[in-house]
Design an enzyme around this catalytic site. Structure first.
Site, PDB file in Angstrom:
ATOM      1  N   ARG A  46       0.511  -1.181   0.221  1.00 38.33           N
ATOM      2  CA  ARG A  46       0.354   0.191  -0.273  1.00 38.33           C
ATOM      3  C   ARG A  46       1.191   1.594  -0.185  1.00 38.33           C
ATOM      4  O   ARG A  46       0.405   2.051  -0.397  1.00 38.33           O
ATOM      5  CB  ARG A  46      -0.981   0.038   1.096  1.00 38.33           C
ATOM      6  N   HIS A  50       0.456   4.313  -2.873  1.00 37.66           N
ATOM      7  CA  HIS A  50      -0.392   5.009  -2.696  1.00 37.66           C
ATOM      8  C   HIS A  50       1.392   6.887  -2.610  1.00 37.66           C
ATOM      9  O   HIS A  50       0.745   7.445  -3.532  1.00 37.66           O
ATOM     10  CB  HIS A  50      -0.172   5.612  -1.340  1.00 37.66           C
ATOM     11  N   HIS A 174      -5.866  -6.880  -3.715  1.00 37.45           N
ATOM     12  CA  HIS A 174      -6.868  -6.590  -2.728  1.00 37.45           C
ATOM     13  C   HIS A 174      -7.211  -7.959  -1.743  1.00 37.45           C
ATOM     14  O   HIS A 174      -7.908  -8.058  -0.366  1.00 37.45           O
ATOM     15  CB  HIS A 174      -8.052  -6.001  -2.352  1.00 37.45           C
ATOM     16  N   TRP A 190     -10.236  -8.994   3.114  1.00 36.17           N
ATOM     17  CA  TRP A 190     -11.006  -9.269   1.889  1.00 36.17           C
ATOM     18  C   TRP A 190     -10.235 -10.421   1.682  1.00 36.17           C
ATOM     19  O   TRP A 190     -11.472 -11.080   0.536  1.00 36.17           O
ATOM     20  CB  TRP A 190     -10.581  -8.518   0.706  1.00 36.17           C
TER      21      TRP A 190
HETATM   22 ZN1  ZEM Z   1      -5.980  -0.094  -1.570  1.00 35.62          ZN
HETATM   23  N1  ZEM Z   1      -6.484   0.248   0.708  1.00 35.62           N
HETATM   24  N2  ZEM Z   1      -7.339   0.669  -2.893  1.00 35.62           N
HETATM   25  N3  ZEM Z   1      -5.449  -0.865  -3.308  1.00 35.62           N
HETATM   26  N4  ZEM Z   1      -4.879  -1.109  -0.502  1.00 35.62           N
HETATM   27  C1  ZEM Z   1      -6.701   0.099   1.528  1.00 35.62           C
HETATM   28  C2  ZEM Z   1      -5.821  -0.852   2.075  1.00 35.62           C
HETATM   29  C3  ZEM Z   1      -5.134  -1.785   0.812  1.00 35.62           C
HETATM   30  C4  ZEM Z   1      -8.987   1.433  -1.825  1.00 35.62           C
HETATM   31  C5  ZEM Z   1      -9.016   1.895  -0.601  1.00 35.62           C
HETATM   32  O1  ZEM Z   1      -9.857   2.592  -0.478  1.00 35.62           O
HETATM   33  C6  ZEM Z   1      -8.362   1.230   0.177  1.00 35.62           C
HETATM   34  C7  ZEM Z   1      -5.321  -0.432  -3.909  1.00 35.62           C
HETATM   35  C8  ZEM Z   1      -6.922  -0.098  -4.715  1.00 35.62           C
HETATM   36  C9  ZEM Z   1      -7.804   0.623  -4.113  1.00 35.62           C
HETATM   37  C10 ZEM Z   1      -3.807  -2.267  -1.129  1.00 35.62           C
HETATM   38  C11 ZEM Z   1      -2.795  -1.897  -2.198  1.00 35.62           C
HETATM   39  C12 ZEM Z   1      -4.147  -1.645  -3.420  1.00 35.62           C
HETATM   40  C13 ZEM Z   1      -7.385   0.213   2.759  1.00 35.62           C
HETATM   41  C14 ZEM Z   1      -7.808   0.350   3.812  1.00 35.62           C
HETATM   42  C15 ZEM Z   1      -9.022   1.394   2.159  1.00 35.62           C
HETATM   43  C16 ZEM Z   1      -9.935   2.161   2.558  1.00 35.62           C
HETATM   44  C17 ZEM Z   1      -6.674   0.915   4.698  1.00 35.62           C
HETATM   45  C18 ZEM Z   1      -6.460   0.728   5.830  1.00 35.62           C
HETATM   46  O2  ZEM Z   1      -7.980   1.128   6.859  1.00 35.62           O
HETATM   47  O3  ZEM Z   1      -5.352   0.135   6.374  1.00 35.62           O
HETATM   48  C19 ZEM Z   1      -9.278   2.110  -3.624  1.00 35.62           C
HETATM   49  C20 ZEM Z   1     -10.494   2.771  -3.148  1.00 35.62           C
HETATM   50  C21 ZEM Z   1      -8.307   1.257  -4.619  1.00 35.62           C
HETATM   51  C22 ZEM Z   1      -9.061   1.692  -5.693  1.00 35.62           C
HETATM   52  C23 ZEM Z   1      -9.434   1.376  -6.322  1.00 35.62           C
HETATM   53  C24 ZEM Z   1      -4.480  -0.187  -5.325  1.00 35.62           C
HETATM   54  C25 ZEM Z   1      -4.406  -0.644  -7.036  1.00 35.62           C
HETATM   55  C26 ZEM Z   1      -3.830  -1.288  -4.324  1.00 35.62           C
HETATM   56  C27 ZEM Z   1      -1.669  -1.751  -4.743  1.00 35.62           C
HETATM   57  C28 ZEM Z   1      -1.927  -2.244  -6.110  1.00 35.62           C
HETATM   58  C29 ZEM Z   1      -3.052  -2.778   0.081  1.00 35.62           C
HETATM   59  C30 ZEM Z   1      -2.051  -3.902   0.326  1.00 35.62           C
HETATM   60  C31 ZEM Z   1      -3.898  -3.305   1.528  1.00 35.62           C
HETATM   61  C32 ZEM Z   1      -4.012  -3.051   2.763  1.00 35.62           C
HETATM   62  C33 ZEM Z   1      -2.786  -2.350   3.754  1.00 35.62           C
HETATM   63  C34 ZEM Z   1      -2.815  -2.929   4.867  1.00 35.62           C
HETATM   64  O4  ZEM Z   1      -2.194  -2.411   5.710  1.00 35.62           O
HETATM   65  O5  ZEM Z   1      -3.209  -4.250   5.451  1.00 35.62           O
END
Ligand code: ZEM
Length: 302
Positions: A46, A50, A174, A190
């Site tokens: 993540r 970001h 995810h 997820w």
């Molecule tokens: Zn995420 N993501 N993401 N994401 N994401 C979260 C967590 C993680 C969206 C999103 O709102 C959120 C992509 C795309 C998108 C990861 C990877 C990738 C979380 C939770 C949210 C709300 C955060 C928290 O509370 O800690 C949305 C709307 C997306 C649009 C499609 C893409 C692209 C990613 C990588 C290629 C990962 C690995 C996590 C888990 C993080 C963790 O701390 O476990």
């Protein structure tokens, strides 16, 4: 006669450009028994995402260059809440390899984490530079909001230069990690294997075979923001509204079904699209040096 190794030798920084040594050290810190599900791999993925996902193709601003999250302007964006943990875990690696830029370190950490969690090899090239101040940090609000829908996803990801297939391939990340109510407001994982790279996300969200769900996703009844829940696999799993949008949208959903069925296609496409993501906005400096290449005095080299 060879002199005994001194304390200084042991602590001396690695040879500049020895990215293999950095990779190994990142891999060695992924397991953290007291953190979340026992691995910092997901939060590192993540962080890389970001760092990169602020890119705007039209203005050529944002992206993985610069490591702007070191500054409040970007690091304090509510969308980046929780990523300070990821950055803190990487700090000893930076201390041991002081020549690497943060921008290279954060993207490489995501690539190493994907691989170590069982995912594909993602091509990674060094040479990102770090901003010397916050003047080039992208404006807030460029990262996606999980409470919204398909049109929002297109608005955000088209801005970076991605198409519908690439959006769905990226979202497969995810399968990893979880939401934290004190970071995003959402809660839970997820997949049942949040530290393993897999196609499980697609198999969960898909309503048709090879779907893993017997029953429909339903709105979670709670105080928090709208999210969806399913307990068919014995534990409560979640989907964001944006995740559900992928299966509801007629152009996104064929890709969800494809990746649910075809592990190899997903791994190949994810490797390509994640490599593309972490290249966004890169201004390369092949000396691989963390010394700033930008300076106000020099009139900001382009
Ligand atoms: Zn995420 N993501 N993401 N994401 N994401 C979260 C967590 C993680 C969206 C999103 O709102 C959120 C992509 C795309 C998108 C990861 C990877 C990738 C979380 C939770 C949210 C709300 C955060 C928290 O509370 O800690 C949305 C709307 C997306 C649009 C499609 C893409 C692209 C990613 C990588 C290629 C990962 C690995 C996590 C888990 C993080 C963790 O701390 O476990």
């Amino acid at each position: 006669p060879s002199a005994p190794k001194t304390q200084k030798d042991a602590a001396s920084p690695s040879r500049k450009g020895d990215f293999e040594a950095v990779r190994k050290d990142i891999a060695s810190i992924l397991d953290q028994p007291d953190y979340d599900d026992g691995s910092i791999g997901p939060v590192l993925v993540r962080l890389a995402w970001h760092a990169s996902g602020t890119y705007c193709a039209e203005t050529k601003t944002g992206g993985s260059n610069g490591a702007g999250m070191r500054y409040e302007a970007e690091g304090g964006d509510p969308a980046n809440a929780g990523l300070e943990h990821a950055r803190r875990f990487l700090e000893p690696i930076k201390e041991k390899h002081p020549w690497i830029t943060y921008a290279d370190l954060w993207t490489l950490a995501g690539v190493v984490a994907v691989k170590e969690m069982g995912g594909p090899d993602v091509k990674w090239k060094p040479g990102r530079t770090d901003f010397v101040d916050d003047s080039k940090c992208p404006p807030r609000g460029r990262l996606p909001d999980g409470a919204l829908a398909a049109d929002h996803l297109r608005h955000i990801f088209y801005r970076m230069g991605f198409n519908d297939q690439e959006i769905v391939a990226l979202a497969g990340a995810h399968s990893l990690g979880r939401c934290h109510s004190d970071r995003s407001g959402f809660e839970g994982p997820w997949s049942v294997t949040p530290t393993k790279f897999s196609t499980q996300y697609y198999k969960m969200v898909s309503p048709e075979p090879p779907s893993l769900t017997k029953f429909k996703w339903e709105k979670k009844v709670w105080e928090g923001p709208v999210q969806f829940k399913n307990e068919d696999l014995g534990e409560e799993l979640m989907m964001l509204p944006t995740d559900m949008a992928l299966i509801e949208d007629p152009k996104f959903s064929p890709w969800v079904k494809k990746y649910a069925e075809d592990r190899e296609a997903f791994y190949d496409d994810f490797a390509k699209v994640f490599a593309k993501l972490i290249e966004l906005g890169v201004e390369r400096n092949d000396s691989y040096d963390s010394a700033p290449t930008f300076s106000k005095e020099a009139g900001d080299a382009k």
